[in-house]
Design an enzyme around this catalytic site. Structure first.
Site, mmCIF file in Angstrom:
data_model
loop_
_atom_site.group_PDB
_atom_site.id
_atom_site.type_symbol
_atom_site.label_atom_id
_atom_site.label_comp_id
_atom_site.label_asym_id
_atom_site.label_seq_id
_atom_site.Cartn_x
_atom_site.Cartn_y
_atom_site.Cartn_z
ATOM 1 N N GLU A 82 8.803 -46.011 50.703
ATOM 2 C CA GLU A 82 8.022 -46.482 49.558
ATOM 3 C C GLU A 82 8.951 -47.049 48.494
ATOM 4 O OE1 GLU A 82 5.972 -43.001 48.162
ATOM 5 O OE2 GLU A 82 7.817 -41.816 48.037
ATOM 6 N N ASP A 137 8.141 -42.217 38.325
ATOM 7 C CA ASP A 137 8.206 -43.551 38.929
ATOM 8 C C ASP A 137 8.706 -44.613 37.951
ATOM 9 O OD1 ASP A 137 6.962 -42.368 41.210
ATOM 10 O OD2 ASP A 137 5.003 -42.665 40.291
#
Length: 498
Positions: free
Chosen positions: A174, A14
């Site tokens: 997301e 991420d």
């Protein structure tokens, strides 16, 4: 020049990036590991050095007894008016928060919470206003990318949370990130789940709050159709512009263990892909919308050399940067010395979601040789190849009534089995040796100049496809049991990637 991916290897998922003057800063998620949210810096986009963590105090994040792959989810790093902001989610407590610092090499603030749900929060600053975005449901029950305006000093909402985009149709929308480029607002997101169908999509608008028009050729980046290619799971990215005006996408991906072996255990890593804007204002990414394990580019000068560290020891690593603990550690159980580690075991084992006496370093490549001399006075101590509390392989020295022995233990789901033992009689120490390949770990004891094999174990049982979750393998040094002092000593640790 030609650069190779990943640019940051091992379990660093991420990624989020920002540039301040001529320096790039990048952060990653950390889940149940502590300190939380590692920080890297680079001058050239491909060589990265870790400089710290955002979450270094127990008051900043609750990790007590969080499940594996709980805790700190995807962060975003932004710089505004001389101040760095890191916003993230503690998925276990379901709280979105941010911390800030004026010195990225120093400590970060206590958390400031935002009353908006979802995960993967983002901050966008414009004209004295601060916009907060995440995925989830808005105040009206509509799912998608949700936005509100906040007061940056307090986190207080100044507007209702409202969905501004619902993606391109992929599941698990997301990782929203907002940018203003050439007068238009670009909203980047990930869809498809952080698995083999992962992808990057985006939309644009003339207003920060939409409506947003989706890129006609979404996804802009995905490797979902590259069957048999080592690099898979591409998505969850962040855009950055270099000093020459070129755009790049830092994003996660993972390397599967073989051409047709759909398992990965190193975790999700950091990849770099070039981005190109067209005359119509839409941008494309990578090679025909895919990410490669290497790119030839004239955007980075040929004078830049991509360096790769191959050997990790106690002497050439930093206890505070390269190594990590499981949840909040009990520091009284650790003596971190120059070239030497001493541990005191506790009743907390590797098999439970607590904080065992454990300090680990992320595995960065498939092929490696890991060794360490371990001595024990009481209890058990050794090396663990650790995915989570239900999936780890242990090579350890332990005390017995008749003396000492080395054990090879496999922990796979509900099956926890000591597969092989070797009695050491009066000797309480041994050199433990693990040889890793893409598909197998092999365990040895080195006595004098002789390597004694103890067994093997397949890497697939530590993979995300088997174990589940969002982390990757960490090479841990641990102690368990024993209570008479720092009963375990570790010397001559070496992890060499081949």
């Amino acid at each position: 020049m030609k650069f190779n991916n990943p640019v940051i290897k091992g379990f660093y998922p991420d990624p989020s990036v920002c540039k301040v003057e001529d320096t790039y800063y990048l952060i990653c998620s950390s889940f149940q590991f502590f300190p939380g949210v590692p920080i890297f810096e680079s001058k050239d986009l491909i060589n990265w050095e870790q400089i710290g963590h955002c979450l270094t105090r127990t008051t900043q994040v609750q990790l007590e007894k969080v499940n594996s792959s709980g805790g700190v989810f995807a962060p975003t790093l932004r710089h505004h008016n001389g101040r760095f902001y890191m916003t993230t989610t503690n998925d276990t407590t379901r709280q979105n928060f941010y911390v800030w610092t004026d010195d990225i090499y120093g400590e970060w603030s206590e958390p400031i919470y935002v009353d908006q749900g979802g995960i993967d929060p983002d901050l966008f600053f414009e004209n004295g206003k601060t916009y907060f975005m995440s995925n989830g449901q808005d105040d009206y029950g509509v799912s998608g990318i949700v936005q509100c305006e906040i007061e940056i000093d307090s986190g207080q909402k100044l507007s209702p949370s409202r969905t501004i985009w619902q993606g391109s149709g992929g599941r698990y929308l997301e990782s929203p990130h907002m940018y203003k480029i050439n007068g238009l607002y670009y909203l980047l997101a990930a869809e498809g789940g952080t698995e083999y169908g992962h992808m990057e999509t985006y939309a644009r608008s003339s207003s920060v709050s939409g409506p947003f028009e989706a890129y006609p050729h979404n996804p802009v980046l995905t490797n979902r159709n590259l069957g048999g290619y080592e690099l898979q799971g591409v998505g969850h990215g962040d855009l950055v512009q270099d000093n020459k005006g070129n755009w790049w996408l830092f994003h996660l991906g993972f390397r599967q263990t073989g051409q047709y072996m759909t398992y990965h255990h190193l975790g999700r890593e950091v990849f770099l892909t070039p981005v190109t804007f067209g005359e119509d204002g839409w941008f494309t990414a990578g090679h025909n919308g895919t990410t490669l394990l290497s790119f030839d580019t004239d955007r980075i000068p040929d004078t830049v050399v991509q360096n790769e560290k191959k050997i990790f020891t106690f002497d050439n690593t930093d206890w505070n940067l390269d190594w990590c603990y499981l949840r909040h550690p009990h520091y009284e159980n650790y003596l971190l010395e120059s070239g030497r580690l001493k541990l005191r075991g506790s009743e907390v084992t590797l098999d439970e979601p607590g904080s065992p006496t454990f300090i680990g370093i992320r595995q960065k490549d498939f092929n490696a040789v890991i060794s360490c001399e371990v001595s024990v006075l009481d209890g058990e101590a050794g090396i663990t190849i650790y995915m989570d509390e239900n999936h780890h392989y242990d090579l350890a020295v332990r005390t017995r009534e008749t003396g000492y022995q080395v054990i090879e233990r496999l922990n796979i789901g509900d099956i926890k089995s000591v597969e092989h033992t070797l009695d050491l009689t009066s000797r309480n120490h041994a050199v433990l040796l693990i040889k890793a390949s893409a598909t197998q770990f092999s365990f040895f004891v080195q006595l004098e100049d002789k390597e004694i094999p103890l067994g093997t174990a397949q890497t697939r049982y530590l993979s995300s496809e088997v174990a589940g979750g969002f982390t990757g393998v960490v090479i841990g040094l641990y102690a368990a049991g024993g209570c008479t002092g720092h009963d375990a000593a570790f010397t001559n640790f070496r992890c060499e990637y081949l």
